[in-house]
Design an enzyme around this catalytic site. Structure first.
Site, short mmCIF file in Angstrom:
data_model
loop_
_atom_site.label_atom_id
_atom_site.label_comp_id
_atom_site.label_asym_id
_atom_site.label_seq_id
_atom_site.Cartn_x
_atom_site.Cartn_y
_atom_site.Cartn_z
N GLN A 279 1.07 -1.07 0.19
CA GLN A 279 -0.24 0.05 0.06
C GLN A 279 0.74 1.74 -0.11
O GLN A 279 -0.05 2.39 -0.53
CB GLN A 279 -0.93 -0.01 1.51
CG GLN A 279 -2.01 -0.76 1.21
CD GLN A 279 -2.60 -0.69 -0.38
OE1 GLN A 279 -3.65 -0.18 -0.46
NE2 GLN A 279 -2.72 -2.15 -1.07
N HIS A 282 1.67 3.37 -3.34
CA HIS A 282 0.91 4.34 -3.75
C HIS A 282 1.22 5.53 -3.99
O HIS A 282 1.15 6.01 -5.01
CB HIS A 282 -0.55 3.32 -3.11
CG HIS A 282 -1.80 2.62 -3.85
ND1 HIS A 282 -2.28 2.32 -4.85
CD2 HIS A 282 -2.04 1.41 -3.37
CE1 HIS A 282 -3.16 1.56 -5.12
NE2 HIS A 282 -2.87 0.82 -4.65
N GLU A 348 -8.87 1.55 5.54
CA GLU A 348 -9.50 1.85 4.74
C GLU A 348 -9.81 0.04 4.01
O GLU A 348 -10.56 -0.85 3.83
CB GLU A 348 -9.07 2.25 3.61
CG GLU A 348 -9.60 1.82 2.00
CD GLU A 348 -8.62 2.81 1.02
OE1 GLU A 348 -8.94 2.31 -0.24
OE2 GLU A 348 -7.18 2.91 0.93
N HIS A 349 -8.24 -0.54 4.43
CA HIS A 349 -8.08 -1.80 4.24
C HIS A 349 -7.62 -2.56 5.75
O HIS A 349 -6.37 -2.32 6.19
CB HIS A 349 -6.88 -2.25 3.49
CG HIS A 349 -7.36 -1.83 1.77
ND1 HIS A 349 -6.62 -0.60 1.82
CD2 HIS A 349 -7.69 -1.83 0.77
CE1 HIS A 349 -7.49 -0.22 0.41
NE2 HIS A 349 -8.08 -1.27 -0.09
N ASP A 382 -7.47 -6.03 -4.05
CA ASP A 382 -7.00 -4.43 -5.14
C ASP A 382 -7.92 -4.98 -6.65
O ASP A 382 -8.25 -4.30 -7.20
CB ASP A 382 -6.23 -4.91 -5.53
CG ASP A 382 -5.94 -2.91 -3.83
OD1 ASP A 382 -6.51 -2.35 -3.55
OD2 ASP A 382 -4.45 -3.06 -3.86
N HIS A 441 -54.18 18.25 6.43
CA HIS A 441 -54.33 16.59 6.61
C HIS A 441 -54.60 16.16 7.08
O HIS A 441 -55.60 15.03 5.76
CB HIS A 441 -52.64 16.68 7.39
CG HIS A 441 -51.08 17.00 7.05
ND1 HIS A 441 -51.25 18.53 5.97
CD2 HIS A 441 -49.69 16.62 6.48
CE1 HIS A 441 -49.77 18.98 6.27
NE2 HIS A 441 -49.36 17.20 6.24
#
Length: 450
Positions: A279, A282, A348-349, A382, A441
């Site tokens: 990761q 990235h 996230e992961h 991924d 109403h």
């Protein structure tokens, strides 16, 4: 892998020691490692200017922004059908086979997610239905920065198609090296999925074009506005999505990627290190966090990082990410404490490398996606797990979900009462209308029986 290079020290992979700390939920959340990069507030005014420019000047603004940010001259951002066809025809057969496998697995999972309509008879003649209806048109954003994220084409398009969306447009940044169009592998992935409306537009301007549309000008074909915008991106993309939310639906304000690994003394340090690196490559701002009660494992992971990082292709990027304030080891008292830290971090992961990993995973409340055991690395998710890799970041997994079929659906309630069924409840409607001082109403019910 590159040739052998000199080893590096990972003293900069910092340690946060939470052992014995009695922290409130708020304090624990505040103790989590986070990036010190640009915030929404710091870029909001610049993003607002881009959005306003696209809204007011349309294609002229898009052309100017393409020249300014991407260095390309672009009369119209739409990718010609011929270019899509050629990109698919020239795609490496092995890459095509990998994309096809990814598509097949993602489609199986996406179709299984589609909710069923529900009908209930509250009383005789009183029928309620919840229908799930796809949005009409979506705009999908695929980043094109440090990596060529063809897999993001799959992750965005497949659930939209599974939901039944009829009009799908895709945008990705243009490249000077490719004639002002997105990367050919991204074009090929779009063509493989049957997407023929593709634009070479990057960043906040892509989000603006999708949200507000661009009117036709002379021989320049319009870009129709969409109902939902999805896809990950940098801080400018995430801020643009925040600013147009309400004009269109969005999936989440996905930012720079992150991984957390909850591991005990049974974990294999070489696997943990490899996954942290995966990761970190990235982005220099990517977050890689190890959560463990084992000082021995933490030391072994640092040793593995020192051995593995010099051999990885994007060494400089990885070193920067691993030594940043967003990365490091969090020492906890035990796995129970580690679960609480995982929920505070809301990764996230999240990988689980513990004894009885599946049971531990079942107790996690906050994560975009959970990867269980030695043979479920994040990189599987991924590409080819069948799950979706567009996931909430920066702690937003505490309240947001990853991209899925539900992103492209909305529920619609249908109420169908007979005269007898309305009569049965009419007095209650009248009384509640009186209580709220909304007599009209109640009159709307009375008139039906007068």
């Amino acid at each position: 892998m590159t040739a052998q290079t000199s080893p590096v020290s990972f003293d900069a992979f910092r340690t946060i020691d939470l052992r014995g700390a009695q922290l409130s939920a708020a304090d624990l959340k505040g103790a989590m490692p986070r990036s010190e990069t640009a915030s929404f507030d710091s870029v909001a005014s610049r993003v607002e200017d881009i959005i306003d420019d696209v809204r007011s000047r349309g294609f002229d603004a898009l052309s100017d922004l393409a020249q300014r940010f991407d260095g390309v001259t672009q009369p119209h951002p739409r990718v010609p059908a011929k270019a899509l066809k050629e990109a698919l025809e020239s795609l490496d057969p092995d890459v095509r086979a990998a994309l096809e496998e990814s598509i097949d697995r993602a489609r199986v999972f996406a179709l299984a997610q589609k909710p069923q309509d529900v009908s209930v008879n509250i009383r005789p003649g009183a029928a309620l239905t919840q229908r799930w209806v796809p949005v009409n048109r979506v705009g999908l954003y695929v980043p094109g920065g440090l990596a060529v994220l063809a897999s993001s084409v799959v992750m965005n398009v497949v659930p939209a198609q599974a939901a039944g969306v009829e009009s799908i447009a895709l945008a990705s940044p243009p490249h000077k090296d490719f004639g002002g169009m997105p990367h050919p592998v991204i074009l090929a992935a779009a063509a493989l999925l049957g997407i023929d409306e593709v634009y070479g537009i990057g960043g906040a301007q892509a989000i603006a074009a999708f949200a507000y549309g661009v009117r036709a000008e002379g021989d320049r074909e319009a870009i129709a506005p969409v109902d939902v915008v999805t896809g990950p991106g940098n801080i400018y993309v995430a801020t643009a999505k925040r600013l147009v939310k309400g004009v269109v639906g969005i999936d989440a304000e996905a930012g720079t990627t992150e991984i957390a690994v909850l591991a005990d003394g049974t974990a294999q340090a070489r696997l943990v290190a490899a996954d942290l690196i995966s990761q970190a490559e990235h982005d220099p701002n990517a977050a890689s966090v190890l959560i463990t009660p084992s000082e021995e494992l933490a030391a072994a992971v640092r040793s593995e990082l020192a051995a593995q990082v010099p051999a990885t292709r994007h060494r400089e990027r990885v070193e920067t990410a691993l030594s940043g304030p967003q990365s490091g080891t969090i020492l906890v008292d035990d796995v129970e404490h580690g679960i609480a830290v995982c929920d505070a971090y809301a990764a996230e992961h999240l990988e689980i490398h513990t004894a009885d990993a599946a049971a531990v995973a079942g107790r996690i409340r906050n994560a975009g996606a959970i990867f269980v055991g030695d043979y479920s690395p994040v990189s599987l998710g991924d590409y080819c797990a069948g799950s979706n890799h567009v996931l909430p970041t920066a702690g937003t997994a505490a309240f947001a979900s990853g991209l899925g079929v539900h992103t492209f659906l909305r529920s619609m309630q249908v109420i169908d009462y007979s005269a007898d069924a309305l009569r049965e409840v009419s007095a209650h409607v009248v009384e509640l209308a009186k209580a709220e001082d909304l007599p009209g109403h109640g009159d709307a019910v009375r008139v039906r029986f007068s």
